[in-house]
Design an enzyme around this catalytic site. Structure first.
Site, short mmCIF file in Angstrom:
data_model
loop_
_atom_site.label_atom_id
_atom_site.label_comp_id
_atom_site.label_asym_id
_atom_site.label_seq_id
_atom_site.Cartn_x
_atom_site.Cartn_y
_atom_site.Cartn_z
N ASP A 27 8.42 -30.23 23.67
CA ASP A 27 8.54 -31.22 22.60
C ASP A 27 8.53 -32.62 23.20
OD1 ASP A 27 9.59 -30.91 19.45
OD2 ASP A 27 9.95 -32.87 20.35
N ARG A 149 10.12 -19.16 5.32
CA ARG A 149 10.98 -19.94 4.43
C ARG A 149 12.19 -20.44 5.21
NH1 ARG A 149 11.63 -15.17 0.32
NH2 ARG A 149 11.25 -14.17 2.32
N LEU A 245 10.49 -17.51 -10.10
CA LEU A 245 10.57 -17.72 -11.54
C LEU A 245 11.93 -18.31 -11.91
CD1 LEU A 245 8.82 -14.59 -13.10
CD2 LEU A 245 7.96 -16.92 -12.96
N ALA A 247 13.96 -21.19 -13.05
CA ALA A 247 13.76 -22.53 -13.62
C ALA A 247 14.87 -23.45 -13.16
CB ALA A 247 13.76 -22.43 -15.13
N CYS A 255 7.72 -28.68 2.52
CA CYS A 255 6.44 -27.95 2.45
C CYS A 255 5.74 -28.07 1.10
CB CYS A 255 6.67 -26.49 2.79
SG CYS A 255 7.49 -26.27 4.36
N ARG A 322 14.92 -32.98 2.81
CA ARG A 322 13.63 -33.63 2.57
C ARG A 322 13.12 -33.32 1.16
NH1 ARG A 322 10.52 -31.87 7.92
NH2 ARG A 322 12.00 -30.15 7.76
C1 UGA Z 1 7.95 -22.54 1.49
C2 UGA Z 1 7.26 -21.17 1.31
O1 UGA Z 1 8.06 -20.31 0.51
C3 UGA Z 1 7.01 -20.52 2.68
O2 UGA Z 1 6.29 -19.29 2.51
C4 UGA Z 1 6.18 -21.48 3.52
O3 UGA Z 1 5.94 -20.97 4.81
C5 UGA Z 1 6.92 -22.79 3.66
O4 UGA Z 1 7.16 -23.35 2.35
C6 UGA Z 1 6.04 -23.71 4.48
O5 UGA Z 1 4.98 -24.10 4.00
O6 UGA Z 1 6.33 -23.92 5.66
P1 UGA Z 1 10.47 -23.34 1.90
O7 UGA Z 1 9.96 -24.74 1.74
O8 UGA Z 1 11.41 -23.01 2.98
O9 UGA Z 1 9.23 -22.31 2.04
O10 UGA Z 1 11.23 -23.02 0.54
P2 UGA Z 1 11.15 -22.01 -0.69
O11 UGA Z 1 12.18 -20.98 -0.54
O12 UGA Z 1 9.77 -21.55 -0.93
O13 UGA Z 1 11.60 -23.00 -1.86
C7 UGA Z 1 10.88 -24.21 -2.11
C8 UGA Z 1 11.50 -24.95 -3.26
O14 UGA Z 1 11.22 -24.29 -4.49
C9 UGA Z 1 13.02 -25.11 -3.21
O15 UGA Z 1 13.37 -26.42 -3.59
C10 UGA Z 1 13.53 -24.11 -4.23
O16 UGA Z 1 14.76 -24.50 -4.81
C11 UGA Z 1 12.41 -24.17 -5.26
N1 UGA Z 1 12.31 -22.94 -6.07
C12 UGA Z 1 12.02 -21.76 -5.47
C13 UGA Z 1 12.51 -23.02 -7.43
O17 UGA Z 1 12.77 -24.08 -8.00
N2 UGA Z 1 12.40 -21.86 -8.17
C14 UGA Z 1 12.10 -20.67 -7.60
O18 UGA Z 1 12.01 -19.66 -8.35
C15 UGA Z 1 11.91 -20.61 -6.23
#
Ligand code: UGA
Length: 433
Positions: A27, A149, A245, A247, A255, A322
């Protein structure tokens, strides 16, 4: 060698070391390298420290500052550097380009570059032509996007739904595929641009699923239905699936927002108007305004109103803030003249540039945070909030005892029975069951 030791890089280091490979993590940030060498990890990712400690004990890992590397003599270099959003929405590829030039200057044999950084479709082919084709050492380029994730990154690494490997050289594709031999996963082998598009399409699809359910939630509020029940009802259809799903106040993180914007930019620049994606972005920006609208409708204007915000991180299980909806909600509350107190189980500080120090108060615990407030906004669905004793909370709060559940994570019946007004997102009928 793994270059870039953020979430993705550190998990890759840990995962590959656990599979028995000898890994050098590199890094540009000297402070980060020093703390890693002292056994400290600067991100909160459950289980990561344990796997890295074990690998260090087995002498499978070493961490080095970029300046310490004079020659690269390993066969595989994995790039995990950041690709942040530019102001125009495009992905900023400067770290990726710098890293490729840096590798070229130091390589002393042929090697394979694995791109794990999220780069827009078409980037790999372009980088190959720009930097690698015809170079004195043969350098293969493989796109191997990550689907980790935050908060469950190790689980996602060791038990992936699929592994995507895109390349223009079959030998290199097989070489990269062999890295994952210890994992029981379906491997999708294809060309570079398609691999890159899978990453963006997956994130955009999941983000769209969230915005879709949020649209239905708004309809629930208009019609007097309950979104959690509706989501369960549609999610049980295998073709739809139960995931993504939930809400609420929408998606955040490092991401989804960035990748959705970048795909929108890429579509526009290629002459395609990706209407659905734009709607996804608009709906998501709107969702984070809803708690403030709800507060206003119950409390009138918010000047000098005392409001607690529970949760800072963009989701539970991480310390990452973020693009967290919580920050926008706090900002809006401050704009409206409210006194804001904050509590998060993991995140105990905020970048001071985000808010003035005297504008917010960090509570010591949930009870201390909600003391004397008229309303509480739940912005992150931490278990600690779900499991809290809400009757105790009520005792220290003031009228009208309003709970705005931005993540629909609380049981409206319990909250109502404690004497609160409950307001979720699309849960008009939830408390009448
Ligand atoms: C996301 C993807 O799920 C990963 O597969 C991917 O590798 C990653 O981005 C990336 O591009 O590196 P992450 O950002 O860690 O992962 O978070 P998620 O668990 O996907 O949640 C993202 C956001 O959506 C959160 O703010 C969460 O609260 C929100 N969310 C998630 C909802 O509002 N409703 C849901 O049903 C699910």
């Amino acid at each position: 060698m793994v270059i870039g030791l953020g979430y993705v890089g550190l998990v890759a280091v840990a995962g590959l070391a656990k599979a028995g490979y000898q890994i050098t993590g590199v890094d540009i940030n000297i402070k980060k390298i020093n703390s890693l060498n002292n056994g400290k990890i600067d991100i909160y990712e459950p289980g990561l420290k344990e796997v890295i400690d074990e690998a260090r004990l087995n002498q499978r890992i070493s961490f080095k500052n970029i300046a310490e590397i004079k020659n690269i003599d390993c066969g595989i270099v994995i790039i995990c550097v950041g690709t942040p959003s530019r102001p125009d929405g495009a992905a900023d590829l400067s770290q990726v380009e710098y890293t490729i030039e840096w590798i070229k200057e130091r390589t002393i044999n042929s090697l394979t570059i694995i791109m794990k950084s999220t780069v827009p479709p078409g980037t790999g082919e372009l980088l190959y032509k720009k930097y690698l084709a015809g170079f004195s050492y043969k350098i293969n380029y493989i796109s191997n996007p990550e689907f980790l994730r935050e908060g469950q990154a190790l689980k996602d690494w060791f038990y992936p739904d699929r592994i995507v490997i895109g390349g223009n050289n079959n030998k290199a594709i097989e070489e990269v595929s062999a890295l994952y031999d210890s994992l029981n996963a379906r491997i999708v082998k294809l060309d570079i641009t398609s691999a890159e598009l899978i990453k963006y399409a997956a994130n955009a699809f999941l983000a769209t699923k969230i915005s879709f359910i949020n649209e239905i939630a708004c309809l629930c509020d208009c019609l007097g239905a309950d979104i959690n029940s509706v989501a369960t009802g549609i999610g049980l259809d295998n073709r739809i699936g139960e995931g993504f799903l939930k809400a609420g106040i929408g998606y955040g993180g490092s991401c989804f927002p960035k990748d959705v914007r970048a795909l929108n930019f890429l579509s526009t620049i290629n002459g395609h108007n990706f209407e659905l994606l734009r709607a996804t972005i608009i709906v998501n920006s709107r969702q984070r305004l809803l708690p403030v609208q709800k507060l206003r409708s119950y409390l009138g204007n918010l000047v000098n109103k005392n409001i607690a915000v529970l949760g800072l991180t963009f989701k539970p299980g991480t310390d990452d803030i973020r693009e967290s909806p919580s920050l926008d909600i706090i900002r809006l509350l401050l704009d409206e003249g409210a006194n804001v107190s904050i509590y998060d189980p993991i995140r105990k500080n905020l970048n001071i540039n985000l808010f003035r120090k005297d504008q917010i108060r960090f509570g010591k615990n949930i009870l201390d945070t909600v003391k004397g407030t008229e309303a509480v906004v739940v912005a992150t669905e931490w278990d600690q909030f779900i499991d809290t004793n809400w009757s105790e909370i009520k005792i220290v709060m003031n009228e009208p005892f309003l709970i705005v559940d931005g993540r629909n994570c609380l049981d409206p019946c319990i909250i109502n029975n404690c004497g609160f007004i409950y307001s979720g997102i699309g849960r008009a009928k939830a408390h009448e069951r």
